[in-house]
Design a protein around this motif. Structure first.
Motif, PDB file in Angstrom:
ATOM      1  N   SER A  16     -19.275  40.026 -23.824  1.00  0.00           N
ATOM      2  CA  SER A  16     -20.481  39.213 -23.650  1.00  0.00           C
ATOM      3  C   SER A  16     -21.077  38.749 -24.979  1.00  0.00           C
ATOM      4  N   GLY A  17     -20.809  39.498 -26.061  1.00  0.00           N
ATOM      5  CA  GLY A  17     -21.361  39.132 -27.360  1.00  0.00           C
ATOM      6  C   GLY A  17     -22.819  39.523 -27.533  1.00  0.00           C
ATOM      7  N   ASN A  18     -23.334  40.388 -26.664  1.00  0.00           N
ATOM      8  CA  ASN A  18     -24.732  40.804 -26.764  1.00  0.00           C
ATOM      9  C   ASN A  18     -24.975  41.787 -27.905  1.00  0.00           C
ATOM     10  N   ILE A  19     -23.942  42.545 -28.276  1.00  0.00           N
ATOM     11  CA  ILE A  19     -24.095  43.602 -29.275  1.00  0.00           C
ATOM     12  C   ILE A  19     -23.494  43.167 -30.609  1.00  0.00           C
ATOM     13  N   HIS A  20     -24.243  43.407 -31.687  1.00  0.00           N
ATOM     14  CA  HIS A  20     -23.782  43.037 -33.027  1.00  0.00           C
ATOM     15  C   HIS A  20     -23.041  44.176 -33.718  1.00  0.00           C
ATOM     16  N   PHE A  21     -23.485  45.398 -33.489  1.00  0.00           N
ATOM     17  CA  PHE A  21     -22.857  46.568 -34.112  1.00  0.00           C
ATOM     18  C   PHE A  21     -22.745  47.687 -33.080  1.00  0.00           C
ATOM     19  N   VAL A  22     -21.699  48.470 -33.194  1.00  0.00           N
ATOM     20  CA  VAL A  22     -21.530  49.660 -32.352  1.00  0.00           C
ATOM     21  C   VAL A  22     -21.427  50.873 -33.262  1.00  0.00           C
ATOM     22  N   ALA A  23     -22.280  51.866 -33.027  1.00  0.00           N
ATOM     23  CA  ALA A  23     -22.287  53.092 -33.828  1.00  0.00           C
ATOM     24  C   ALA A  23     -21.624  54.226 -33.069  1.00  0.00           C
ATOM     25  N   GLU A  24     -21.011  55.129 -33.825  1.00  0.00           N
ATOM     26  CA  GLU A  24     -20.344  56.277 -33.200  1.00  0.00           C
ATOM     27  C   GLU A  24     -21.349  57.321 -32.732  1.00  0.00           C
ATOM     28  N   ASP A  25     -22.436  57.486 -33.500  1.00  0.00           N
ATOM     29  CA  ASP A  25     -23.468  58.479 -33.158  1.00  0.00           C
ATOM     30  C   ASP A  25     -24.749  58.097 -33.898  1.00  0.00           C
ATOM     31  N   ASP A  26     -25.784  58.951 -33.809  1.00  0.00           N
ATOM     32  CA  ASP A  26     -27.069  58.638 -34.424  1.00  0.00           C
ATOM     33  C   ASP A  26     -26.952  58.481 -35.946  1.00  0.00           C
ATOM     34  N   ALA A  27     -26.195  59.368 -36.566  1.00  0.00           N
ATOM     35  CA  ALA A  27     -26.049  59.312 -38.030  1.00  0.00           C
ATOM     36  C   ALA A  27     -25.376  58.007 -38.443  1.00  0.00           C
ATOM     37  N   ASP A  28     -24.360  57.594 -37.684  1.00  0.00           N
ATOM     38  CA  ASP A  28     -23.664  56.342 -37.981  1.00  0.00           C
ATOM     39  C   ASP A  28     -24.597  55.153 -37.763  1.00  0.00           C
ATOM     40  N   ALA A  29     -25.444  55.218 -36.742  1.00  0.00           N
ATOM     41  CA  ALA A  29     -26.402  54.139 -36.468  1.00  0.00           C
ATOM     42  C   ALA A  29     -27.380  53.975 -37.629  1.00  0.00           C
ATOM     43  N   LEU A  30     -27.854  55.099 -38.172  1.00  0.00           N
ATOM     44  CA  LEU A  30     -28.767  55.042 -39.316  1.00  0.00           C
ATOM     45  C   LEU A  30     -28.068  54.486 -40.556  1.00  0.00           C
TER      46      LEU A  30
END
Length: 309
Positions: A16-30
């Motif tokens: 869909s292209g709605n998401i720009h980044f995908v993180a593995e977990d909270d630490a990766d998201a930060l």
């Protein structure tokens, strides 16, 4: 249908292209957030966090010459080229799992923050389709919001053909790219690596779209269409009546490239700024970014442009 197919991170990042980044977990998201913010200003009226090197480095990078395939029909991996251009190969790709025929993301070139928009010939031959046009337009406008210069790398044979694309409104979606570039007031530097054909050439920030500087590699072809296709259209009767039609077609194609598609011819007509060797690209782009960094463009006051949606 399963929830994973319509609601998972993977589905929204790749379909869909709605998401720009995908993180593995909270630490990766930060970590991703910190990395993204390292390229952005604190607000839309501040300058990006440039860290210009003390001196401009115009040294050559022979490895960029080596990236160019010997066969003009073989695809060039644009990720490899981008890695040679940005500082320490540090490139934060945005929406990397969606519309992979267009690569967009943030990097620094000799310390100057820039947004990179590049065709990826390894996927769908680098053509622009509905999804990649939307992806490119959104990224271009994001860079313009935050005063981030745009570097466009062109290797495009055209818009994606086909009934599905036409019925899906490829003309309307492709127009979003043209509108985004034309409306952008940030520095716009374009490098034509190889193919730049037809309307898609305009959509990849040609001088007509307001590019401040346009450079081309010697391998570039700038034309309405590819030489082989043009020859078949222009010289169909002459080729079919020849004793050796394939040899005749090859000869006419070579003449077409020299007369109409050559980057040197484009430079003579003022369509591009200069023809450069691939090895010069990083230094030339860095110089162009520094030269245009003080660019200020005032548009007539209005609410907004009428973007094709």
């Amino acid at each position: 249908v399963t929830m994973d197919e319509i609601g998972s991170a993977k589905a929204h990042a790749s379909v869909s292209g709605n998401i720009h980044f995908v993180a593995e977990d909270d630490a990766d998201a930060l970590a991703l957030t910190r990395r993204l913010l390292s390229f952005l200003p604190t607000n839309n009226i501040s300058d990006p966090p440039h860290r210009p090197t003390p001196a401009l480095d115009m040294s050559l990078d022979p490895q960029l010459n080596e990236l160019v395939p010997a066969d003009a029909k073989s695809p060039l991996n644009i990720h490899a080229a981008i890695a040679r251009l940005v500082d320490d190969g540090d490139f934060l790709e945005v929406q990397k799992d969606w519309a992979k025929n267009l690569v967009v993301g943030f990097g620094r070139i000799q310390g100057i923050v820039c947004g990179i928009v590049a065709n990826q010939p390894m996927v769908k031959a680098g053509t622009l389709d509905i999804d990649s046009s939307d992806k490119g337009a959104r990224f271009i406008r994001t860079c313009n919001v935050y005063s981030i210069p745009l570097v466009t790398l062109v290797d495009i044979p055209g818009f994606m053909p086909g009934v599905a694309q036409e019925r899906g409104g490829i003309i309307r979606h492709g127009a979003k790219m043209l509108f985004a570039y034309a409306a952008a007031t940030v520095p716009k530097i374009t490098v034509i690596l190889r193919k730049a054909y037809g309307g898609a050439y305009l959509a990849m920030c040609s001088s007509d779209m307001g590019a401040d500087m346009v450079y081309a590699w010697p391998t570039a072809e700038i034309a309405v269409m590819g030489a082989e296709g043009a020859v078949k259209v222009l010289y169909k009767r002459e080729i079919s009546g020849d004793a050796d039609p394939k040899a005749k077609e090859a000869k006419l194609a070579a003449e077409y490239r020299d007369k109409f598609a050559s980057p040197y011819e484009a430079a003579r007509k003022g369509m591009i700024t200069d023809v450069i060797e691939p090895a010069q690209t990083r230094g030339v782009v860095a110089m162009a970014l520094r030269t245009t960094l003080s660019k200020r463009e005032t548009r007539p006051p209005k609410k907004h442009g009428n973007m094709p949606l």
